[in-house]
Write an enzyme that holds these catalytic residues in place. Structure first.
Site, mmCIF file in Angstrom:
data_model
loop_
_atom_site.group_PDB
_atom_site.id
_atom_site.type_symbol
_atom_site.label_atom_id
_atom_site.label_comp_id
_atom_site.label_asym_id
_atom_site.label_seq_id
_atom_site.Cartn_x
_atom_site.Cartn_y
_atom_site.Cartn_z
ATOM 1 C CG HIS A 18 3.735 -3.546 -0.768
ATOM 2 N ND1 HIS A 18 4.275 -2.234 -1.086
ATOM 3 C CD2 HIS A 18 2.753 -3.670 -1.502
ATOM 4 C CE1 HIS A 18 3.490 -1.896 -2.164
ATOM 5 N NE2 HIS A 18 2.662 -2.606 -2.374
ATOM 6 C CD GLU A 19 0.931 -7.029 -1.106
ATOM 7 O OE1 GLU A 19 -0.283 -6.567 -1.136
ATOM 8 O OE2 GLU A 19 1.414 -6.941 -2.238
ATOM 9 C CG HIS A 22 -2.021 -2.525 -0.413
ATOM 10 N ND1 HIS A 22 -2.120 -1.344 -0.647
ATOM 11 C CD2 HIS A 22 -0.935 -3.102 -1.314
ATOM 12 C CE1 HIS A 22 -1.207 -0.990 -1.640
ATOM 13 N NE2 HIS A 22 -0.223 -1.956 -1.866
#
Length: 418
Positions: A18-19, A22
């Site tokens: 997920h990170e 980003h």
């Protein structure tokens, strides 16, 4: 110990993916990424590489990517403040010593009058005990030094707010998107390793001592008719069997190109407060790389739809907050799943991944969905929301989310000991 290792690996994978979404899209957009963190709270491990600090933190409640400009800058120089300056070979400021100047005897100490580290990259000030103003050019990668900790400055073009609406929206959406991609990859691997269901109602295996075994069903049988009704899919077969507990059913099967009639009585099974029929057979599976991809997309969509429907029930009051699970509840569920085998654990990981993606897209402050709302409002209005007001909204939202996490975790702990 097995469950602990499995939980750590699963949690680490979901948050990292997920990170990383980003992180990579922030980098591609030219944003300065200050920190890539797994977990919250005190640092357990840290490593500085190039511009970014990579950390693992104590509390397994998620993670974050800290991009310059998303939050107020850490250090703000004010007029009248005494600072020390160190220079590089181009005679540009490379380090701004905010305090503990005595530890930097070679630093050039000035009294600040005006600072612009966003656009002009200059520091204006006076030599100590002198009246002549001096203007210093600051290197784009200069560092603040505060309590002997270095923090790189962020010129405006490296900040989140400087980028176009599409780039900022993509950076925010990239985290959930990577969770969806991970889910698709896991289901594709599972589809290839354990096989995917066939298109027709073909039996892959028959459980011992089951109604199907007693009735004479065999692996490879294709069910074509039940009580005179033609059957072409496994779903049609399942519906009839589940709706007929303890009722004798006449079934026609194809076995080696020969039609055989078999009679079976589905056994009663209680499931979700209702009684359904079951005869003890599993669908036939086939291994195909070509079919594994569309199968994985279909499974991802099915899980996503289920999660969205349940969230809707939570909003309408059909589900209560007591039914939510936090890290403790997820750990307990993981413990149960690990006992059933690695493939089921992989399915559980895929389900949690798509769940993480959807939860983060909810239009709530502090979540990716809430930040996307503000970016969307800017696109509609033609100008951004006041950063301070937006920051307050996200801060309140984060505090409420942490409160919800505490309540949910407390409920999880109570369920474990009841």
């Amino acid at each position: 110990m097995t469950t602990i290792i499995a939980f750590i690996l699963m949690f680490g994978l979901l948050v990292f993916v997920h990170e990383f979404g980003h992180f990579i899209f922030a980098k591609r957009a030219g944003m300065l990424v200050r920190e890539f963190a797994i977990g919250f709270g005190p640092k357990v491990f840290s490593l500085k590489n190039d511009e970014t600090l990579y950390t693992i933190r104590l509390l397994p409640l998620g993670g974050y990517v800290r991009v310059a400009g998303e939050d107020p800058e850490i250090i703000d120089l004010k007029a009248g403040q005494h600072i020390g300056l160190e220079f590089n070979n181009e005679n540009k400021v490379s380090k701004i010593i905010v305090n503990n100047k005595s530890k930097h005897p070679n630093a050039h100490v000035i009294e600040v009058e005006r600072v612009d580290l966003d656009h002009q990259l200059t520091i204006e000030g006076y030599e100590i005990d002198e009246d002549e103003k001096v203007v210093f050019q600051v290197d784009r990668k200069a560092n603040f030094v505060m309590d002997e900790t270095e923090t790189q400055i962020a010129p405006y073009d490296r900040q989140f707010a400087s980028k176009s609406v599409p780039k900022r929206a993509m950076q925010l959406f990239a985290g959930p998107m990577m969770n969806f991609i991970l889910t698709i990859i896991i289901f594709a691997i599972l589809g290839f390793v354990q096989g995917i269901p066939t298109d027709n109602a073909s039996i892959g295996s028959v459980q011992e001592d089951s109604p199907a075994a007693e009735a004479g069903f065999e692996a490879g049988d294709e069910i074509v008719e039940i009580e005179g009704t033609s059957i072409s899919t496994w779903e049609e077969f399942q519906v009839i069997v589940q709706d007929s507990p303890e009722q004798e059913l006449s079934m026609m099967v194809n076995r080696n190109n020969e039609r055989i009639e078999l009679n079976v009585i589905p056994r009663s099974l209680e499931r979700q407060d209702q009684v359904v029929g079951q005869i003890g057979v599993q669908i036939e599976l086939e291994k195909s790389i070509v079919k594994a991809i569309p199968y994985s997309i279909e499974q991802t969509y099915t899980w996503a739809k289920l999660i969205v429907v349940n969230l809707g029930k939570l909003v309408t009051g059909q589900f209560s907050i007591d039914m939510l699970s936090g890290p403790v509840g997820i750990y307990d569920a993981t413990d149960q799943v690990v006992k059933t085998g690695f493939l089921n654990f992989m399915t559980w990981t895929a389900a949690l991944s798509v769940n993480l993606g959807i939860i983060n897209l909810l239009p709530l402050p502090a979540l990716d969905g809430g930040r996307l709302i503000f970016v969307g409002l800017e696109a509609v209005r033609g100008k951004p929301i006041d950063p301070q007001k937006e920051g307050i909204v996200h801060f309140i939202g984060f505090a409420l989310l942490m409160l919800l996490m505490i309540v949910v975790t407390w409920n999880d702990i109570q369920r474990l000991f009841l």
